[in-house]
Design an enzyme around this catalytic site. Sequence first.
Site, PDB file in Angstrom:
ATOM      1  N   GLU A 165      -4.228   0.248  -8.402  1.00 39.30           N
ATOM      2  CA  GLU A 165      -3.134   1.391  -8.789  1.00 39.30           C
ATOM      3  C   GLU A 165      -2.243   0.442  -9.486  1.00 39.30           C
ATOM      4  O   GLU A 165      -1.746  -0.321  -8.547  1.00 39.30           O
ATOM      5  CB  GLU A 165      -2.734   1.990  -7.515  1.00 39.30           C
ATOM      6  CG  GLU A 165      -3.331   3.482  -7.185  1.00 39.30           C
ATOM      7  CD  GLU A 165      -2.514   4.025  -5.651  1.00 39.30           C
ATOM      8  OE1 GLU A 165      -2.376   5.255  -5.988  1.00 39.30           O
ATOM      9  OE2 GLU A 165      -2.488   3.539  -4.852  1.00 39.30           O
ATOM     10  N   ASN A 174      -2.957   6.240  -1.062  1.00 40.91           N
ATOM     11  CA  ASN A 174      -2.741   6.684   0.414  1.00 40.91           C
ATOM     12  C   ASN A 174      -2.088   7.945   0.904  1.00 40.91           C
ATOM     13  O   ASN A 174      -2.163   8.644   1.739  1.00 40.91           O
ATOM     14  CB  ASN A 174      -1.863   5.408   0.932  1.00 40.91           C
ATOM     15  CG  ASN A 174      -2.940   4.457   1.172  1.00 40.91           C
ATOM     16  OD1 ASN A 174      -3.973   4.395   1.708  1.00 40.91           O
ATOM     17  ND2 ASN A 174      -2.356   3.121   0.891  1.00 40.91           N
ATOM     18  N   HIS A 197      -1.772  -2.263  -6.828  1.00 33.98           N
ATOM     19  CA  HIS A 197      -2.531  -1.934  -5.243  1.00 33.98           C
ATOM     20  C   HIS A 197      -3.830  -1.947  -5.506  1.00 33.98           C
ATOM     21  O   HIS A 197      -4.569  -1.174  -6.035  1.00 33.98           O
ATOM     22  CB  HIS A 197      -1.821  -0.588  -4.768  1.00 33.98           C
ATOM     23  CG  HIS A 197      -2.437  -0.321  -3.547  1.00 33.98           C
ATOM     24  ND1 HIS A 197      -2.790   1.166  -3.106  1.00 33.98           N
ATOM     25  CD2 HIS A 197      -2.938  -1.026  -2.414  1.00 33.98           C
ATOM     26  CE1 HIS A 197      -2.900   1.101  -1.968  1.00 33.98           C
ATOM     27  NE2 HIS A 197      -3.004   0.049  -1.620  1.00 33.98           N
ATOM     28  N   SER A 226       0.768  -1.078   0.048  1.00 42.94           N
ATOM     29  CA  SER A 226       0.087   0.051   0.032  1.00 42.94           C
ATOM     30  C   SER A 226       0.905   1.131  -0.137  1.00 42.94           C
ATOM     31  O   SER A 226       0.442   2.256  -0.255  1.00 42.94           O
ATOM     32  CB  SER A 226      -0.897  -0.034   1.142  1.00 42.94           C
ATOM     33  OG  SER A 226      -0.151  -0.229   2.331  1.00 42.94           O
TER      34      SER A 226
END
Length: 283
Positions: free
Chosen positions: A152, A190, A140, A119
């Site tokens: 992602e 994130n 991801h 992540s």
Amino acid sequence: MDIKKIMVIGAGQMGGGIAQVCAQAGFDVKLNDIKEESYAKGLAVITKNLSRNVEKGRMTEDEKAKTLGRITKSFDLDDAADVDLVIEAAVENMDIKRTIFGQLDKIAPAHTILASNTSSLPITEIAAATNRPEKVIGMHFMNPVPVMKLVEIIRGLATADEVYQAVEDMTNKLAKVPVEVNDFPGFVANRILMPMINEAIYTLYEGVAKEEAIDEVMRLGMNHPMGPLQLADFIGLDTCLYIMETLHEGFGDSKYRPCPLLRKYVKAGWLGKKSGRGFYVYN
Ligand code: CAA
């Protein structure tokens, strides 16, 4: 680069979900874990999700059986010897990931693409543990994997264009939406999500509002499906802290400092839904 056989490493929440969507899309999947118990738990969740699809009329019993039939269990990384793609979803720890990728590099055939579902950890650093950095990439997935559309796809410094293309094509076959991202701390998801969650925790810490009020503002005011504190509990507070630390260290900018309340909860073992208590209490 034709991807047919896949190995997923880690049968936890993310790895299990990834194995499920890959098998549903017709890929042969080896689901690898170090513990028999974790594998059994992961397979039970997959079976439950597929049964719900049958109940809801999204899948037939036959399709469910065929999907499950495409998943085989693995407890040995040597099983990567005949796969085209490995998706690693083990714990978020750089040393462990580098060890796994170093081993996979020796076991997997030369054409095999090695992907990580990390992540926030740098793909370039994971790739440097192998002799094939051009074939290492980030994939991801978002939690819950069977529901969330986004993947992602993170290009490491050396990731080859044809490797990116093969992974993008494969993601489309999973009925997910690939988004191309470069390798910087937190990638895109994130880097934006975690500071928002961290700010929500500061808002609680400073006594601006209570948990429910903070979440309600974001749910009703911004149409988020979950408030940030509920989402933090859902992701895991240890994971949130780890990602904030990665952003803080990676950018060296104090705007990413983790909230002391987040640290305190993690130290207390209040990790969110998985431990029964976080910002809320779960039974
Ligand atoms: N596994 C499989 N399916 C699930 C699920 C799970 N864990 N959780 C919910 N679902 C399914 C339900 O079965 C239901 O499907 P059907 O009724 O169509 O069969 C559907 O999702 C909706 O669920 P609910 O009605 O129970 O609840 P909801 O409408 O609140 O949706 C949710 C649940 C999809 C999780 C929604 O609350 C949501 O989108 N939350 C935000 C999720 C999010 O932001 N994820 C990203 C987290 S960040 C991340 O993953 C990246 C990282 O690195 C930290």
